[in-house]
Write an enzyme that holds these catalytic residues in place. Structure first.
Site, short mmCIF file in Angstrom:
data_model
loop_
_atom_site.label_atom_id
_atom_site.label_comp_id
_atom_site.label_asym_id
_atom_site.label_seq_id
_atom_site.Cartn_x
_atom_site.Cartn_y
_atom_site.Cartn_z
N SER A 140 -4.89 -2.57 1.86
CA SER A 140 -4.21 -3.15 2.96
C SER A 140 -2.82 -2.53 3.00
O SER A 140 -2.22 -2.38 2.04
CB SER A 140 -3.92 -4.51 2.62
N GLU A 141 -2.46 -2.42 4.32
CA GLU A 141 -1.25 -1.55 4.56
C GLU A 141 0.04 -2.31 4.09
O GLU A 141 1.17 -2.11 4.41
CB GLU A 141 -1.12 -1.15 6.20
N SER A 142 -0.27 -3.65 3.74
CA SER A 142 0.81 -4.48 3.25
C SER A 142 1.27 -4.02 1.85
O SER A 142 2.19 -4.38 1.19
CB SER A 142 0.56 -6.01 3.27
N GLY A 143 0.40 -3.00 1.41
CA GLY A 143 0.74 -2.38 0.08
C GLY A 143 0.12 -2.82 -1.07
O GLY A 143 0.49 -2.99 -2.14
#
Lengths: 258, 228, 258, 228
Positions: free
Chosen positions: B56-59
């Site tokens: 996820s690009e939220s990290g």
């Protein structure tokens, strides 16, 4: 003790933020990783003409992004709806659902605020470049799209790349899970996201830390933001009532509803 | 040629069934990033025995199911702001690293929603021109960087206009990188010769799909109904 | 179990390294952080025509860099002195003291090996760019010096910057302190240095891990190299006798002294 | 004019005293990177009460003294390959981050050795042309990125040739970024007007320093002997 960067209160921490300053504000979208007390204090100070650089332009307060039902926290919106912000640089400026009109979207439609939309990865990379002394870089992201308009491009290994420049700011408002007194930081879970990048690229990095420990209290193998990047650390109170949206609305309601 | 009005009334796959079909595309061991909306549903329908690694690009890498009600943690969200469960084997990283993973080609499959997909593999998914403002978010990086781009979407928009088009009229997300389109009536593969209709929803014919599609479709010799 | 990347032995781990391959090799200079068992196994396999990309060209074995007195470990030198290496890309190719002539320096003076010298930060950044899908970048490092010769330059904010391109390799030989079975990695102290960067930029990243734990055995907040970058993990034996320089010299002495 | 041969015999500061003088330049709280050689000695002579934060391009911030004999750890070295002690408050990072710190201007002072320094602030410190091969290492990044560059070196080379020159003849490390030169006979500051001789070693005169220096030196009105 110059290596002790703890300042006791938020007012002192943001005292030098000036009219026209550029500020990195983290928070992926919701309240996680967002330095709400710094934002609140800045709003109280009344500084204006700001440029905010952030993943969103404040969607959590209106659209409930990343917050369990029933709660809402303040975000950039309190600066925007009070006319303190001149420009936003963001990747996800508005709510996904068009019916949730944020203070930013309202101001934008009224022509009261400028917007630069940047792909999220390019935004992160431009900020990293700013912190890392890289002047500019070529990325394939956005090639052949609106975001490449007016920008230089170059084919590298047969693929079109867009030239993007480093991004720095006067201040970074960072929220850490734990800090030591020297300013070494760790985050929690997905709240690390832009915080750890923004901390590197501001002239002055101000940290709102949920917990502050003595130097040596963090595992040196696990420090995400080394203290070299940090200028001030302020302890965040355990009680988050002051930064709940309802508290803010009660305050502005008593003065002048936006 | 099929009658448009009646076609638009004809039953199509629901979002979950569409996600189930897309889930079949995930090979064992793949690193997968799921966009907001239908793509997020895909993880619920991955065939048993296949282990995927979710990015996820939220990290977050290696996340599992959504958090149980009452267990939501504001410090553990996916890119859509949904709450994830704390599971063993996760790794966290900052945004520059999260996107380095995508742009650097380390994500095998990106599943994205779309407003329009063109027959050249162009994708438009970040701005409805009538809104006049849009969220690029991580879509451009995913679309530019992942090894394989799968689009999941409804075949036509709310007004019945085809979303599979000759040229995207909406602002582009990426040029020429979509490889598979899974809609509520068809599965279309991007080939050097053009868009190939490989599967149709139960009860649908190639002609009917073509009627709701702007570019000319090639029809696979072994065209068959979507099976799960 | 595709998410289990543990392979039992070094031979299997390097079985697909081919003649002419490019390989990232870590180790800042000394034995710390260097995957000596992978290097030894590659030497045993006899692969040739290699390009090694590394901070040094093998100085520790000759010059005793970063190793307490009395001990010496093998390094890149065992590949170089046996004619397996065509080219080196490094920032610190030779021993600081000119009297300590390394196998690389000897081969270089004999015209048997190519060298590209890159400033250390530019080397790290080019590898990072390779892993991050950044095609090229502008850095102020090296502007107006030999390393800028033949390269494009551009003034950014009034300062001359040099255009540098991303660097990738076919393989990375990484040494980790601990790995989980999925390939998440942590390092120890200064041995993290190039390892964590190189792991991101190779087609195949092979890890020599001092310890291997089950998935979930590493703190998710402290993972330095997420498993997305790792292809294989091999346990490093506790006994390092096979990779001591004296063991190697005894072996080659019995066959043909270099 | 002083006689060259006798000047070369005249006592100069030893390496430790030179390092002591350079140490006075470190302000309290500064982030400092010390190069290999004389610069490394500087940390031993920082005046009491000043706290510095040491950065090493080996990926360590906040390090302390060298490791005690027998306590050396191959996993904790500085850029010169010396062993550091495990002390509280350190942070570790990889090489791309280590150099991001320098290039990004987060290191206040870089102390470097030199083969030549020019009157324009150019530095040459990575290759002796007669060796024909050299180690750039981290010197170029430090020289390009640190906020202030201090050079510590002997005033002349082994053959008695000046190392403070009009134009560097050796391959450059950086152009125009040196701000202070501390040698075994003088302290020279780079000014817009040229090199300013501010201090001389005990027993040395401005003329004598000039005789061992290629470019014309400006002499500070308050020229004085180096005091520690």
């Amino acid at each position: 003790m110059p290596l002790d960067k703890v300042v006791p209160d938020f007012r002192q921490a943001v005292a030098d933020v000036f009219d026209g300053a550029s500020i990195f504000v983290d928070g992926f979208g919701g309240p996680g990783g967002m330095a709400q007390f710094l934002l609140l204090t800045l709003w109280e100070r009344g500084v204006k003409g700001l440029t905010l650089i952030s993943n969103t332009a404040g969607i959590g307060m209106t659209a409930g992004f990343g917050v369990p039902g029933g709660r809402a926290y303040i975000d950039h919106s309190i600066l925007i709806e009070n006319g303190r912000v001149k420009k936003i640089i963001a990747s996800f400026p508005v709510a996904g659902n068009p019916s949730r009109v944020t203070p930013f979207e309202r101001a934008f439609r009224q022509g009261k605020i400028e917007l630069e939309v940047v792909p999220q990865g390019t935004l992160a990379e431009r900020i990293r470049a700013g912190g890392a002394g890289i002047g500019a870089f070529y990325t394939p992201t956005g090639a052949g799209t609106l975001v490449a308009q007016g920008k230089e491009t170059r084919a590298i290994n047969g693929r079109e790349h867009v030239l993007e420049y480093a991004l720095t700011a006067d201040f970074a408002f960072v929220r850490a899970a734990r800090a030591d007194r020297a300013g070494n930081l760790v985050y929690k879970g997905s709240s690390r996201n832009f915080n750890a990048v923004m901390a590197t690229a501001a002239r002055v990095t101000i940290v709102e830390a949920d917990e502050i420990v003595e130097v040596g209290g963090l595992d040196p193998e696990c420090i995400i933001t080394p203290c070299i990047y940090v200028d001030r650390v302020v302890p965040r109170p355990k009680d988050d009532t002051p930064v709940l949206a309802e508290t803010y609305y009660a305050r502005v309601g008593a003065r002048a509803k936006p | 040629m099929a009658d448009m009005a009646s076609l638009l009334e004809k039953p199509r796959l629901d979002r979950d069934t569409l996600a189930m079909r897309a889930a079949l595309e995930m090979p064992d061991g793949a690193v997968v990033n799921l966009g907001i909306g239908i793509p997020t549903l895909v993880s619920q329908y991955v065939p048993e025995g296949r282990q995927l690694l979710y990015h996820s690009e939220s990290g977050v890498l290696g996340y599992g199911p959504m958090a149980d009600p009452g267990q939501e943690d504001m410090d553990l969200i996916n890119a859509g702001g949904q709450f994830l469960k704390w599971v063993p084997g996760m790794a966290f990283f900052h945004s520059a690293d999260a996107f380095a993973m995508m742009r650097g080609g380390h994500v095998d499959i990106s599943v994205l929603g779309a407003l329009q997909v063109s027959e050249k593999g162009d994708l438009a998914n970040w701005m409805l021109p009538e809104r006049g403002i849009g969220n690029i978010g991580g879509a451009m990086d995913l679309a530019a960087g992942a090894k394989r781009i799968i689009v999941t979407m409804e075949h036509v928009d709310k007004k019945g206009h085809p979303k599979v088009v000759r040229e995207c009229s909406y602002p582009l997300t990426v040029r020429g990188r979509v490889s598979l389109v899974v809609t509520d009536i068809a599965v279309l593969a991007m080939t050097p010769q053009g868009l190939l209709l490989k599967e149709v929803a139960p009860g649908w014919t190639a002609d009917e799909v073509q009627a709701l599609t702007e570019p000319r479709l090639l029809v696979a010799p072994d065209l068959h109904e979507i099976t799960l």
